[in-house]
Design a protein around this motif. Structure first.
Motif, PDB file in Angstrom:
ATOM      1  N   PRO A 114       7.128 -25.207   3.657  1.00  0.00           N
ATOM      2  CA  PRO A 114       6.964 -25.357   5.118  1.00  0.00           C
ATOM      3  C   PRO A 114       7.531 -24.188   5.926  1.00  0.00           C
ATOM      4  CG  PRO A 114       7.813 -27.381   4.155  1.00  0.00           C
ATOM      5  CD  PRO A 114       7.826 -26.353   3.066  1.00  0.00           C
ATOM      6  N   PHE A 115       8.651 -23.639   5.468  1.00  0.00           N
ATOM      7  CA  PHE A 115       9.223 -22.532   6.247  1.00  0.00           C
ATOM      8  C   PHE A 115       8.324 -21.295   6.147  1.00  0.00           C
ATOM      9  CE2 PHE A 115      11.923 -18.766   6.755  1.00  0.00           C
ATOM     10  CZ  PHE A 115      12.317 -18.982   8.068  1.00  0.00           C
ATOM     11  N   LEU A 116       7.848 -20.986   4.944  1.00  0.00           N
ATOM     12  CA  LEU A 116       6.985 -19.809   4.779  1.00  0.00           C
ATOM     13  C   LEU A 116       5.664 -19.969   5.530  1.00  0.00           C
ATOM     14  CD1 LEU A 116       7.538 -18.818   1.041  1.00  0.00           C
ATOM     15  CD2 LEU A 116       8.581 -17.844   3.104  1.00  0.00           C
ATOM     16  N   ARG A 117       5.194 -21.216   5.554  1.00  0.00           N
ATOM     17  CA  ARG A 117       3.979 -21.516   6.323  1.00  0.00           C
ATOM     18  C   ARG A 117       4.189 -21.204   7.809  1.00  0.00           C
ATOM     19  NH1 ARG A 117      -0.002 -25.707   5.307  1.00  0.00           N
ATOM     20  NH2 ARG A 117       0.132 -27.079   7.096  1.00  0.00           N
ATOM     21  N   SER A 118       5.364 -21.567   8.293  1.00  0.00           N
ATOM     22  CA  SER A 118       5.678 -21.287   9.697  1.00  0.00           C
ATOM     23  C   SER A 118       5.875 -19.789   9.923  1.00  0.00           C
ATOM     24  CB  SER A 118       6.920 -22.060  10.135  1.00  0.00           C
ATOM     25  OG  SER A 118       6.689 -23.434   9.953  1.00  0.00           O
ATOM     26  N   LYS A 119       6.433 -19.088   8.936  1.00  0.00           N
ATOM     27  CA  LYS A 119       6.557 -17.626   9.068  1.00  0.00           C
ATOM     28  C   LYS A 119       5.161 -16.998   9.141  1.00  0.00           C
ATOM     29  CE  LYS A 119       9.829 -15.362   9.098  1.00  0.00           C
ATOM     30  NZ  LYS A 119      10.632 -15.017  10.321  1.00  0.00           N
ATOM     31  N   MET A 120       4.228 -17.548   8.367  1.00  0.00           N
ATOM     32  CA  MET A 120       2.846 -17.065   8.424  1.00  0.00           C
ATOM     33  C   MET A 120       2.289 -17.238   9.849  1.00  0.00           C
ATOM     34  SD  MET A 120      -0.402 -18.711   6.433  1.00  0.00           S
ATOM     35  CE  MET A 120      -0.595 -20.039   7.631  1.00  0.00           C
ATOM     36  N   LEU A 121       2.537 -18.416  10.416  1.00  0.00           N
ATOM     37  CA  LEU A 121       2.051 -18.662  11.781  1.00  0.00           C
ATOM     38  C   LEU A 121       2.760 -17.755  12.781  1.00  0.00           C
ATOM     39  CD1 LEU A 121       1.738 -22.561  11.732  1.00  0.00           C
ATOM     40  CD2 LEU A 121      -0.126 -20.900  11.808  1.00  0.00           C
ATOM     41  N   GLU A 122       4.038 -17.479  12.541  1.00  0.00           N
ATOM     42  CA  GLU A 122       4.777 -16.572  13.426  1.00  0.00           C
ATOM     43  C   GLU A 122       4.049 -15.223  13.523  1.00  0.00           C
ATOM     44  OE1 GLU A 122       9.130 -16.112  12.725  1.00  0.00           O
ATOM     45  OE2 GLU A 122       8.685 -13.986  12.716  1.00  0.00           O
ATOM     46  N   TRP A 123       3.658 -14.680  12.363  1.00  0.00           N
ATOM     47  CA  TRP A 123       2.925 -13.405  12.382  1.00  0.00           C
ATOM     48  C   TRP A 123       1.582 -13.549  13.093  1.00  0.00           C
ATOM     49  CZ3 TRP A 123       4.845  -8.797  11.623  1.00  0.00           C
ATOM     50  CH2 TRP A 123       5.936  -8.627  10.779  1.00  0.00           C
ATOM     51  N   MET A 124       0.916 -14.693  12.922  1.00  0.00           N
ATOM     52  CA  MET A 124      -0.411 -14.867  13.518  1.00  0.00           C
ATOM     53  C   MET A 124      -0.339 -15.012  15.038  1.00  0.00           C
ATOM     54  SD  MET A 124      -1.985 -17.223  10.475  1.00  0.00           S
ATOM     55  CE  MET A 124      -3.670 -17.434  11.079  1.00  0.00           C
ATOM     56  N   GLN A 131       8.772  -4.725   7.914  1.00  0.00           N
ATOM     57  CA  GLN A 131       8.660  -5.916   7.055  1.00  0.00           C
ATOM     58  C   GLN A 131       8.101  -5.537   5.687  1.00  0.00           C
ATOM     59  OE1 GLN A 131       9.589  -9.164   7.431  1.00  0.00           O
ATOM     60  NE2 GLN A 131       8.895  -9.398   5.298  1.00  0.00           N
ATOM     61  N   LEU A 132       7.070  -4.690   5.696  1.00  0.00           N
ATOM     62  CA  LEU A 132       6.375  -4.359   4.449  1.00  0.00           C
ATOM     63  C   LEU A 132       7.183  -3.409   3.563  1.00  0.00           C
ATOM     64  CD1 LEU A 132       2.825  -4.171   6.040  1.00  0.00           C
ATOM     65  CD2 LEU A 132       3.609  -5.884   4.379  1.00  0.00           C
ATOM     66  N   GLU A 133       8.261  -2.879   4.099  1.00  0.00           N
ATOM     67  CA  GLU A 133       9.181  -2.114   3.240  1.00  0.00           C
ATOM     68  C   GLU A 133      10.015  -3.057   2.378  1.00  0.00           C
ATOM     69  OE1 GLU A 133      11.227   0.351   6.047  1.00  0.00           O
ATOM     70  OE2 GLU A 133       9.852   2.037   5.734  1.00  0.00           O
ATOM     71  N   THR A 134      10.056  -4.348   2.793  1.00  0.00           N
ATOM     72  CA  THR A 134      10.890  -5.297   2.041  1.00  0.00           C
ATOM     73  C   THR A 134      10.073  -6.293   1.223  1.00  0.00           C
ATOM     74  OG1 THR A 134      11.041  -6.924   3.826  1.00  0.00           O
ATOM     75  CG2 THR A 134      12.649  -5.158   3.864  1.00  0.00           C
ATOM     76  N   THR A 135       8.819  -6.558   1.624  1.00  0.00           N
ATOM     77  CA  THR A 135       7.971  -7.500   0.856  1.00  0.00           C
ATOM     78  C   THR A 135       6.571  -6.904   0.723  1.00  0.00           C
ATOM     79  OG1 THR A 135       7.451  -8.654   2.951  1.00  0.00           O
ATOM     80  CG2 THR A 135       9.172  -9.627   1.556  1.00  0.00           C
ATOM     81  N   PRO A 136       5.858  -7.185  -0.392  1.00  0.00           N
ATOM     82  CA  PRO A 136       4.518  -6.611  -0.570  1.00  0.00           C
ATOM     83  C   PRO A 136       3.510  -7.106   0.458  1.00  0.00           C
ATOM     84  CG  PRO A 136       5.219  -7.871  -2.532  1.00  0.00           C
ATOM     85  CD  PRO A 136       6.354  -7.916  -1.559  1.00  0.00           C
ATOM     86  N   PHE A 137       3.614  -8.375   0.849  1.00  0.00           N
ATOM     87  CA  PHE A 137       2.747  -8.922   1.902  1.00  0.00           C
ATOM     88  C   PHE A 137       3.647  -9.400   3.040  1.00  0.00           C
ATOM     89  CE2 PHE A 137       0.152  -9.279  -1.958  1.00  0.00           C
ATOM     90  CZ  PHE A 137      -1.013  -8.643  -1.521  1.00  0.00           C
ATOM     91  N   LEU A 154      -2.793 -15.968   5.130  1.00  0.00           N
ATOM     92  CA  LEU A 154      -3.647 -15.786   6.315  1.00  0.00           C
ATOM     93  C   LEU A 154      -3.068 -14.723   7.248  1.00  0.00           C
ATOM     94  CD1 LEU A 154      -4.494 -19.499   7.229  1.00  0.00           C
ATOM     95  CD2 LEU A 154      -5.880 -17.890   5.893  1.00  0.00           C
ATOM     96  N   ALA A 155      -1.763 -14.546   7.242  1.00  0.00           N
ATOM     97  CA  ALA A 155      -1.150 -13.533   8.122  1.00  0.00           C
ATOM     98  C   ALA A 155      -1.660 -12.138   7.770  1.00  0.00           C
ATOM     99  CB  ALA A 155       0.371 -13.590   8.004  1.00  0.00           C
ATOM    100  N   ASP A 156      -1.838 -11.870   6.475  1.00  0.00           N
ATOM    101  CA  ASP A 156      -2.340 -10.549   6.060  1.00  0.00           C
ATOM    102  C   ASP A 156      -3.814 -10.390   6.429  1.00  0.00           C
ATOM    103  OD1 ASP A 156       0.089  -9.600   4.430  1.00  0.00           O
ATOM    104  OD2 ASP A 156      -0.319 -11.582   3.601  1.00  0.00           O
ATOM    105  N   ILE A 157      -4.580 -11.467   6.245  1.00  0.00           N
ATOM    106  CA  ILE A 157      -6.009 -11.403   6.607  1.00  0.00           C
ATOM    107  C   ILE A 157      -6.134 -11.201   8.115  1.00  0.00           C
ATOM    108  CG2 ILE A 157      -8.169 -12.737   6.656  1.00  0.00           C
ATOM    109  CD1 ILE A 157      -7.237 -14.040   4.016  1.00  0.00           C
ATOM    110  N   CYS A 158      -5.272 -11.863   8.852  1.00  0.00           N
ATOM    111  CA  CYS A 158      -5.281 -11.778  10.318  1.00  0.00           C
ATOM    112  C   CYS A 158      -4.919 -10.374  10.813  1.00  0.00           C
ATOM    113  CB  CYS A 158      -4.299 -12.824  10.839  1.00  0.00           C
ATOM    114  SG  CYS A 158      -3.715 -12.587  12.487  1.00  0.00           S
ATOM    115  N   LEU A 159      -3.910  -9.781  10.181  1.00  0.00           N
ATOM    116  CA  LEU A 159      -3.445  -8.480  10.697  1.00  0.00           C
ATOM    117  C   LEU A 159      -4.172  -7.285  10.078  1.00  0.00           C
ATOM    118  CD1 LEU A 159       0.073  -9.674  11.327  1.00  0.00           C
ATOM    119  CD2 LEU A 159      -1.009  -8.005  12.842  1.00  0.00           C
ATOM    120  N   TYR A 160      -4.982  -7.531   9.053  1.00  0.00           N
ATOM    121  CA  TYR A 160      -5.661  -6.405   8.405  1.00  0.00           C
ATOM    122  C   TYR A 160      -6.663  -5.675   9.323  1.00  0.00           C
ATOM    123  CZ  TYR A 160      -8.675  -3.638   5.494  1.00  0.00           C
ATOM    124  OH  TYR A 160      -9.403  -2.583   5.009  1.00  0.00           O
TER     125      TYR A 160
END
Ligand SMILES: N[C@@H](CCC(=O)N[C@@H](CS)C(=O)NCC(=O)O)C(=O)O
Length: 208
Positions: free
Chosen positions: A79-89, A138-144, A152-158
């Motif tokens: 649930p937390f990562l899901r919300s982080k995804m929405l944060e980026w979106m 962010q991407l210096e610390t995680t691959p996505f 979906l955050a990556d698809i959204c920001l691509y």
């Protein structure tokens, strides 16, 4: 809209998930988004828009991504990562799109030519560079954007990040993590470029 990054997000997800649909082009100049029949579907007069056979309608690119992507490998189960995804979106719509995409639109669409003035373009450049730098950090610390897996955050920001230099005049030369991430997203199965349209595709009414 074939030239639109917001529409590209949806074409990307549908292709990745193997969702079949009939594509109706609504490019600027076709008049599709200003017609009364379209405005009845979306009073905001914007694409992308998905219409089901039973008459249901959904607009807003990120709502469409969430509707179709929820429960797939593109949404974290935590649930937390899901919300982080929405944060980026949400951030994409509020900050990234509002600078990176808007500057590209002004520079590329003929009907926005009057806005091609330093006092408009320069603040958009500064804001866009800051937003791209935030992604880079962010991407210096995680691959996505949300961790080890594409969401979906990556698809959204691509889409608007991929064309930030070519269409928006931004400078990614100091943002190696973003450049590597773009290649990583492109390597995910089902990737299609902005120009790609599905086979079942037709021009909008009156668009030639
Ligand atoms: N927040 C909306 C923005 C949609 C949007 O601005 N769409 C533009 C193309 S990128 C559009 O439909 N323009 C048509 C018009 O203004 O007539 C989303 O994410 O879907």
């Amino acid at each position: 809209m074939p030239s639109s990054g917001n529409s590209h997000k949806v074409r990307l997800l549908f292709r990745k998930l193997g969702i079949e649909y009939r594509h109706v082009a609504a490019e600027y100049g076709s008049g599709v988004t200003t017609r009364p029949e379209f405005l009845r579907k979306n009073p905001h007069g914007r694409v992308p828009l998905v219409e089901w056979d039973d008459g249901r309608i959904l607009s807003e690119s990120n709502a469409i991504l969430f509707h179709f992507g929820d429960g797939t490998k593109f949404t974290p189960s935590d649930p937390f990562l899901r919300s982080k995804m929405l944060e980026w979106m949400f951030w994409e719509q509020n900050s990234h799109e509002a600078s990176v995409a808007v500057r590209a639109a002004i520079l590329n669409y003929a009907h926005r030519e009057a806005e091609r003035r330093t006092e408009v373009l320069d603040p958009l450049f500064d804001a866009g560079q800051r937003n791209l730098a935030r992604m880079n950090a962010q991407l210096e610390t995680t691959p996505f954007l949300v961790g080890d897996d594409i969401t979906l955050a990556d698809i959204c920001l691509y889409p608007y990040t991929a064309t930030a230099e070519s269409r928006g005049g931004f400078d990614l030369s100091e943002m190696q993590a973003v450049i590597t991430w773009l290649a990583r997203v492109e390597a995910d199965p089902g990737h299609v470029a902005l120009e790609w349209l599905p086979e079942r595709s037709q021009n909008g009414p009156g668009s030639g």
